[in-house]
Design a protein around this motif. Sequence first.
Motif, PDB file in Angstrom:
ATOM      1  N   UNK A  24      12.185  -2.636   8.311  1.00 56.89           N
ATOM      2  CA  UNK A  24      10.999  -2.764   7.467  1.00 56.89           C
ATOM      3  C   UNK A  24      11.401  -2.609   6.011  1.00 56.89           C
ATOM      4  N   UNK A  25      10.721  -3.342   5.133  1.00 56.07           N
ATOM      5  CA  UNK A  25      10.832  -3.045   3.708  1.00 56.07           C
ATOM      6  C   UNK A  25      10.189  -1.676   3.497  1.00 56.07           C
ATOM      7  N   UNK A  26      10.430  -1.058   2.380  1.00 54.96           N
ATOM      8  CA  UNK A  26       9.817   0.244   2.110  1.00 54.96           C
ATOM      9  C   UNK A  26       8.293   0.100   2.062  1.00 54.96           C
ATOM     10  N   UNK A  27       7.623   1.204   2.265  1.00 54.00           N
ATOM     11  CA  UNK A  27       6.155   1.192   2.215  1.00 54.00           C
ATOM     12  C   UNK A  27       5.658   0.688   0.861  1.00 54.00           C
ATOM     13  N   UNK A  28       6.315   1.104  -0.196  1.00 55.25           N
ATOM     14  CA  UNK A  28       5.905   0.671  -1.533  1.00 55.25           C
ATOM     15  C   UNK A  28       6.102  -0.837  -1.714  1.00 55.25           C
ATOM     16  N   UNK A  29       7.225  -1.354  -1.227  1.00 53.32           N
ATOM     17  CA  UNK A  29       7.459  -2.796  -1.290  1.00 53.32           C
ATOM     18  C   UNK A  29       6.408  -3.535  -0.473  1.00 53.32           C
ATOM     19  N   UNK A  30       6.123  -3.046   0.734  1.00 56.46           N
ATOM     20  CA  UNK A  30       5.114  -3.703   1.566  1.00 56.46           C
ATOM     21  C   UNK A  30       3.726  -3.628   0.950  1.00 56.46           C
ATOM     22  N   UNK A  31       3.417  -2.552   0.229  1.00 58.71           N
ATOM     23  CA  UNK A  31       2.126  -2.476  -0.452  1.00 58.71           C
ATOM     24  C   UNK A  31       2.046  -3.554  -1.534  1.00 58.71           C
ATOM     25  N   UNK A  32       3.134  -3.763  -2.249  1.00 60.15           N
ATOM     26  CA  UNK A  32       3.170  -4.816  -3.266  1.00 60.15           C
ATOM     27  C   UNK A  32       3.038  -6.192  -2.614  1.00 60.15           C
ATOM     28  N   UNK A  33       3.716  -6.384  -1.469  1.00 60.12           N
ATOM     29  CA  UNK A  33       3.620  -7.655  -0.759  1.00 60.12           C
ATOM     30  C   UNK A  33       2.202  -7.870  -0.253  1.00 60.12           C
ATOM     31  N   UNK A  34       1.556  -6.816   0.249  1.00 60.48           N
ATOM     32  CA  UNK A  34       0.167  -6.935   0.707  1.00 60.48           C
ATOM     33  C   UNK A  34      -0.734  -7.384  -0.435  1.00 60.48           C
ATOM     34  N   UNK A  35      -0.544  -6.806  -1.589  1.00 57.77           N
ATOM     35  CA  UNK A  35      -1.335  -7.196  -2.761  1.00 57.77           C
ATOM     36  C   UNK A  35      -1.101  -8.660  -3.105  1.00 57.77           C
ATOM     37  N   UNK A  70      -1.839 -11.564   5.468  1.00 54.20           N
ATOM     38  CA  UNK A  70      -2.414 -10.261   5.110  1.00 54.20           C
ATOM     39  C   UNK A  70      -2.342  -9.320   6.311  1.00 54.20           C
ATOM     40  N   UNK A  71      -2.737  -9.828   7.482  1.00 52.31           N
ATOM     41  CA  UNK A  71      -2.694  -9.006   8.694  1.00 52.31           C
ATOM     42  C   UNK A  71      -1.276  -8.549   9.001  1.00 52.31           C
ATOM     43  N   UNK A  72      -0.322  -9.453   8.861  1.00 49.69           N
ATOM     44  CA  UNK A  72       1.076  -9.141   9.156  1.00 49.69           C
ATOM     45  C   UNK A  72       1.544  -7.942   8.342  1.00 49.69           C
ATOM     46  N   UNK A  73       1.354  -8.011   7.026  1.00 45.13           N
ATOM     47  CA  UNK A  73       1.858  -6.944   6.162  1.00 45.13           C
ATOM     48  C   UNK A  73       1.075  -5.652   6.397  1.00 45.13           C
ATOM     49  N   UNK A  74      -0.224  -5.767   6.643  1.00 44.98           N
ATOM     50  CA  UNK A  74      -1.012  -4.577   6.951  1.00 44.98           C
ATOM     51  C   UNK A  74      -0.495  -3.912   8.225  1.00 44.98           C
ATOM     52  N   UNK A  75      -0.136  -4.717   9.218  1.00 41.58           N
ATOM     53  CA  UNK A  75       0.415  -4.161  10.457  1.00 41.58           C
ATOM     54  C   UNK A  75       1.788  -3.546  10.223  1.00 41.58           C
ATOM     55  N   UNK A  76       2.577  -4.130   9.356  1.00 44.73           N
ATOM     56  CA  UNK A  76       3.854  -3.499   8.993  1.00 44.73           C
ATOM     57  C   UNK A  76       3.601  -2.116   8.406  1.00 44.73           C
ATOM     58  N   UNK A  77       2.679  -2.029   7.470  1.00 39.80           N
ATOM     59  CA  UNK A  77       2.370  -0.738   6.859  1.00 39.80           C
ATOM     60  C   UNK A  77       1.827   0.255   7.882  1.00 39.80           C
TER      61      UNK A  77
END
Length: 110
Positions: A24-35, A70-77
Amino acid sequence: MNDLTIKEAQKRVDDWIRTYGVRYFSELTNMAILTEEVGELARVISRTYGEQSFKDSDKNRNIGDEMADVMWVLMCLANQTGVDLTDAFEKNMKKKTERDSERHKNNEKL
């Protein structure tokens, strides 16, 4: 097509990450990707239903695909932070129902 549960989708995302994504990318990176992904969805919706016209680069975008991103990245987080989205969704629905069961019915604006 079969019906996919949220729990199954979270597992499929986790399996994919472990098989193809290395980690997984870091949580912070995934939050940026989600945005970023929410912004891409907003762009398609604004051009489909709003006043803006499509740019050539936007014409092949698909609302469903953008929602799935959006769902994908949210599920990653969710996976990274230990959130069971099925449980969270059920609790959220209960909260909304208890809080808003009459609110919208009594809204004169609606």
